[in-house]
Design a protein around this motif. Structure first.
Motif, mmCIF file in Angstrom:
data_model
loop_
_atom_site.group_PDB
_atom_site.id
_atom_site.type_symbol
_atom_site.label_atom_id
_atom_site.label_comp_id
_atom_site.label_asym_id
_atom_site.label_seq_id
_atom_site.Cartn_x
_atom_site.Cartn_y
_atom_site.Cartn_z
ATOM 1 N N TYR A 5 0.804 -1.224 0.000
ATOM 2 C CA TYR A 5 0.000 0.000 0.000
ATOM 3 C C TYR A 5 0.836 1.273 0.000
ATOM 4 O O TYR A 5 0.390 2.297 -0.509
ATOM 5 C CB TYR A 5 -0.969 0.010 1.184
ATOM 6 N N HIS B 129 1.038 1.310 -6.295
ATOM 7 C CA HIS B 129 0.840 1.178 -7.734
ATOM 8 C C HIS B 129 1.565 -0.013 -8.328
ATOM 9 O O HIS B 129 1.717 -0.091 -9.547
ATOM 10 C CB HIS B 129 1.252 2.476 -8.439
ATOM 11 N N ARG C 184 -6.314 6.590 -0.638
ATOM 12 C CA ARG C 184 -6.420 5.245 -1.217
ATOM 13 C C ARG C 184 -6.906 4.229 -0.193
ATOM 14 O O ARG C 184 -7.750 3.379 -0.494
ATOM 15 C CB ARG C 184 -5.061 4.811 -1.788
ATOM 16 N N ALA D 40 -10.578 4.200 0.277
ATOM 17 C CA ALA D 40 -11.306 3.646 -0.874
ATOM 18 C C ALA D 40 -11.143 2.126 -0.938
ATOM 19 O O ALA D 40 -12.125 1.390 -1.128
ATOM 20 C CB ALA D 40 -10.794 4.298 -2.159
ATOM 21 N N HIS D 41 -9.899 1.642 -0.745
ATOM 22 C CA HIS D 41 -9.676 0.189 -0.754
ATOM 23 C C HIS D 41 -10.567 -0.480 0.303
ATOM 24 O O HIS D 41 -11.214 -1.497 0.047
ATOM 25 C CB HIS D 41 -8.222 -0.139 -0.390
ATOM 26 N N THR E 295 -14.486 -0.375 -0.498
ATOM 27 C CA THR E 295 -14.899 -1.276 -1.580
ATOM 28 C C THR E 295 -14.756 -2.728 -1.140
ATOM 29 O O THR E 295 -15.608 -3.579 -1.459
ATOM 30 C CB THR E 295 -14.056 -1.012 -2.853
ATOM 31 N N GLY F 129 -7.802 -3.466 1.671
ATOM 32 C CA GLY F 129 -8.497 -4.094 0.541
ATOM 33 C C GLY F 129 -8.266 -5.590 0.444
ATOM 34 O O GLY F 129 -8.702 -6.214 -0.522
ATOM 35 N N ALA G 128 -3.216 -0.464 -7.150
ATOM 36 C CA ALA G 128 -4.438 0.240 -7.563
ATOM 37 C C ALA G 128 -5.350 -0.692 -8.362
ATOM 38 O O ALA G 128 -6.568 -0.503 -8.399
ATOM 39 C CB ALA G 128 -4.071 1.462 -8.408
ATOM 40 N N SER H 199 -7.133 -4.346 -9.015
ATOM 41 C CA SER H 199 -7.572 -5.465 -8.183
ATOM 42 C C SER H 199 -6.837 -6.723 -8.615
ATOM 43 O O SER H 199 -6.704 -6.994 -9.813
ATOM 44 C CB SER H 199 -9.077 -5.649 -8.316
ATOM 45 N N GLY I 238 -8.705 -3.295 -5.518
ATOM 46 C CA GLY I 238 -8.040 -2.079 -5.995
ATOM 47 C C GLY I 238 -8.944 -0.863 -5.908
ATOM 48 O O GLY I 238 -9.817 -0.768 -5.032
ATOM 49 N N LEU I 239 -8.739 0.048 -6.814
ATOM 50 C CA LEU I 239 -9.455 1.329 -6.757
ATOM 51 C C LEU I 239 -10.473 1.473 -7.880
ATOM 52 O O LEU I 239 -10.976 2.568 -8.141
ATOM 53 C CB LEU I 239 -8.429 2.477 -6.820
ATOM 54 N N GLU I 240 -10.790 0.365 -8.553
ATOM 55 C CA GLU I 240 -11.765 0.452 -9.645
ATOM 56 C C GLU I 240 -13.179 0.634 -9.097
ATOM 57 O O GLU I 240 -13.408 0.541 -7.886
ATOM 58 C CB GLU I 240 -11.731 -0.835 -10.489
#
Ligand code: PLP
Length: 435
Positions: free
Chosen positions: A203, A207, A289, A292-293, A296, A337, A369, A371, A404-406
Motif C-alpha cells: 500500500y 501502484h 487510497r 477507498a480500498h 470497496t 483491501g 491500484a 484489483s 483495488g481502486l476500480e
C-alpha cells in the motif's frame, strides 16, 4: 496523516529548489576534508559516505515513515522480506527464541522455519488470539514476539495492547508487520508495538511498481532496561567503536543504528534511491487510497458472503467474526483491501474462479491500484506444510482478493463471472476421476 504523507521529512530546500525529493543517483559522497570522512566512519557525526548504508532520497523516506508511524527512527531496505529479516536479526542471536503468530505471510513463516532455524533461533508458533498460549510460549530466551496487525490473507486482526502487555511484562519487544494496514489505518506504536515492519511494496507504494521495505522504531524499546539481555547494544561494540544504546540518550534508535551499521551494510539489502522516490510518491495519496480500498473491500465481502459456491468470507465485517470488536475499537478507518474467500469446490473451484475473471489480475501481490486475485495454497503459502496452511486459514478452496481502486460495480460484475464459472463446474460426483 494526509498532511504528513505529503510534507513530512522534506522541504523544497535542495540546491535547485526541487519540489519533489530528487533521486540522488550516486554511489559515494565527496567530502571536503580527510577529517570529515574519518569522523563519519568513526561515528562521530552524521552524513553520507556510500549509498549502501544511506542515501539522501532514502533518508527522506525514512523521515516520512517515522513521522507517519509516530516513531523515533526508521530504516529503508530493499524489500519487505529484508525488513523482517533485519529487524529480527537485530533482536535475535543463536540460541534465542521467537514467539510468532500462526497468521503470517507465507514468506515470513518460511524464513522463520528455515533460514532463522539454520541460524540457531527456535520459534514457537501460536494463534495470536490465544493469549494464554502466547503467554505460556514466552521463555527466558524469548527476544521477540512477531505478529501481523492485519493478517495476510484472511484479514484477521490482533489485540495488540493485550499482546504487548504480556510481552512487556517479560521485557520482550513486540514486532508488528503492518504491511496491510499501513499507518493510514493503524499505527502499531499507539497500541504497544516496539518495532513496525512494512513491505512498502504494497500500500505504501500503491501502484505495484516497486519492491521496498521499512523498519520503524516506535520508541518503546529500551535495551538499557535489561542491559545484560541486550549486551550487543549496551556494551561497546568492538567493530564500530561505539555503544549503540547511547543513541537513546539523544532520542535516536540505538537498535536501528546497530541494524543499519551491521546488517544493512553486511547483507547489502539497500533500497535504491529511485525506489525510495517511487514509494514517497505513493505515500502522498495513501490516506485517500486506504479509505477507498477498505470501503470497496467491505462492500464486496458483504456481497460475497452467502453467495452460491462461497463457503466462507474471511473479512472482519462478516457476522460472527471474533475480531469484529477489535475492528470497531482499533480499526475505525477500515481494514484495507485484502481479504479471502473459501470456495466450496476446493482447488478446482478456485482455478475456475480465477481463470474466469477478466478485470481482476491473477498476480501474487496486494495493495496495487489494480484489483488482484491469487490462490495462496499453490503460490504465496505453497511452501508451507498443510498444518501451517490450515493454521493461517489457507485451504485448497481459499482465494485471496486484493481490492483495488476500480468501480465497485465493475469489480462485482467480474466476481459474479468467476462465481458463474464455479457453478458451471460438474458436481464432484459427476467429475471425471483423477487418473
Ligand atoms: C504481510 C507481508 N509482509 C511481508 C511481505 C514481504 O514483502 P516483499 O515482497 O516486499 O519482500 C509480504 C509480501 O507479500 C507481505 O504480504
Amino acid at each position: 496523516m494526509s498532511t504528513a504523507a505529503i510534507h513530512a521529512g522534506w522541504r523544497a530546500d535542495d540546491a535547485h529548489g526541487a519540489v519533489v525529493p530528487p533521486v540522488y543517483a550516486t554511489s559515494a559522497y565527496a567530502h571536503e576534508s580527510h577529517a570529515s570522512l574519518r569522523d563519519l566512519f568513526a561515528r562521530r557525526c552524521d552524513g553520507f559516505a556510500y549509498s549502501r548504508s544511506g542515501n539522501p532520497t532514502t533518508a527522506v523516506l525514512e523521515r516520512r515513515i517515522t513521522a507517519l508511524e509516530g516513531g523515533i527512527g526508521a530504516i529503508a531496505v530493499a524489500s519487505g522480506q529484508a525488513a523482517t529479516t533485519i529487524a529480527l536479526l537485530a533482536l535475535l542471536e543463536p540460541g534465542s527464541h521467537l514467539v510468532a503468530s500462526s497468521l503470517l505471510y507465507g514468506g515470513t513463516t518460511e524464513f522463520l522455519d528455515d533460514t532463522l532455524a539454520d541460524l540457531g533461533v527456535t520459534t514457537t508458533v501460536v494463534d495470536p488470539a490465544d493469549l494464554t498460549a502466547l503467554a505460556a510460549a514466552i521463555t527466558e530466551d524469548t527476544r521477540a514476539v512477531l505478529v501481523e496487525s492485519i493478517a495476510n490473507p484472511g484479514a484477521q486482526l490482533v489485540d495488540l495492547p493485550a499482546i504487548a502487555e504480556i510481552a512487556h511484562a517479560r521485557d520482550v519487544p513486540v514486532v508488528v508487520d503492518s504491511t496491510l494496514a499501513s499507518p493510514a489505518l493503524y499505527r502499531p506504536g499507539e497500541h504497544g508495538a516496539d518495532l513496525v515492519v512494512h513491505s512498502a511494496t504494497k500500500y505504501l507504494s500503491g501502484h505495484g511498481t516497486t519492491i521496498a521495505g521499512l523498519i520503524v522504531d516506535t520508541g518503546r524499546f529500551d535495551p538499557r532496561r535489561c542491559p545484560a539481555r541486550w549486551t550487543r547494544l549496551t556494551t561497546r561494540n568492538r567493530r564500530f567503536g561505539v555503544t549503540f544504546a547511547d543513541d537513546y540518550e539523544r532520542g535516536c534508535s540505538g537498535l536501528l543504528a546497530y541494524a543499519r551499521a551491521k546488517y544493512v551494510t553486511d547483507l547489502g539489502a539497500t533500497l535504491p534511491a529511485a525506489s525510495a522516490q517511487q514509494i514517497l510518491v505513493g505515500i502522498e495519496t495513501l490516506d485517500l487510497r486506504m479509505r477507498a480500498h477498505s470501503t470497496t473491500a467491505a462492500d464486496l465481502a458483504a456481497r460475497l458472503h452467502g453467495a452460491d459456491g462461497v463457503e466462507r468470507v474471511s473479512h472482519p465485517t462478516i457476522p460472527g467474526r471474533p475480531d469484529a470488536p477489535l475492528a470497531r475499537r482499533d480499526f475505525p478507518r477500515g481494514t484495507s483491501g485484502v481479504f479471502s474467500l473459501e470456495l466450496a469446490g476446493g482447488e478446482a473451484a478456485a482455478a475456475a474462479f480465477c481463470d474466469a475473471l477478466e478485470l481482476w489480475t491473477l498476480a501474487v501481490n496486494v495493495g496495487d491500484a489494480r484489483s488482484l486475485v491469487c490462490h495462496p495454497g499453490t503460490t504465496t503459502h505453497s511452501h508451507l506444510t498443510e498444518a501451517q496452511r490450515l493454521a493461517c486459514g489457507v485451504t485448497p478452496g481459499t482465494v485471496r482478493l486484493s481490492v483495488g481502486l476500480e468501480d465497485v460495480e465493475d469489480l462485482w460484475e467480474d466476481l459474479r463471472r468467476g462465481l458463474a464459472a464455479v457453478a458451471a463446474l460438474p458436481a464432484a460426483d459427476e467429475a471425471a476421476p483423477v487418473p
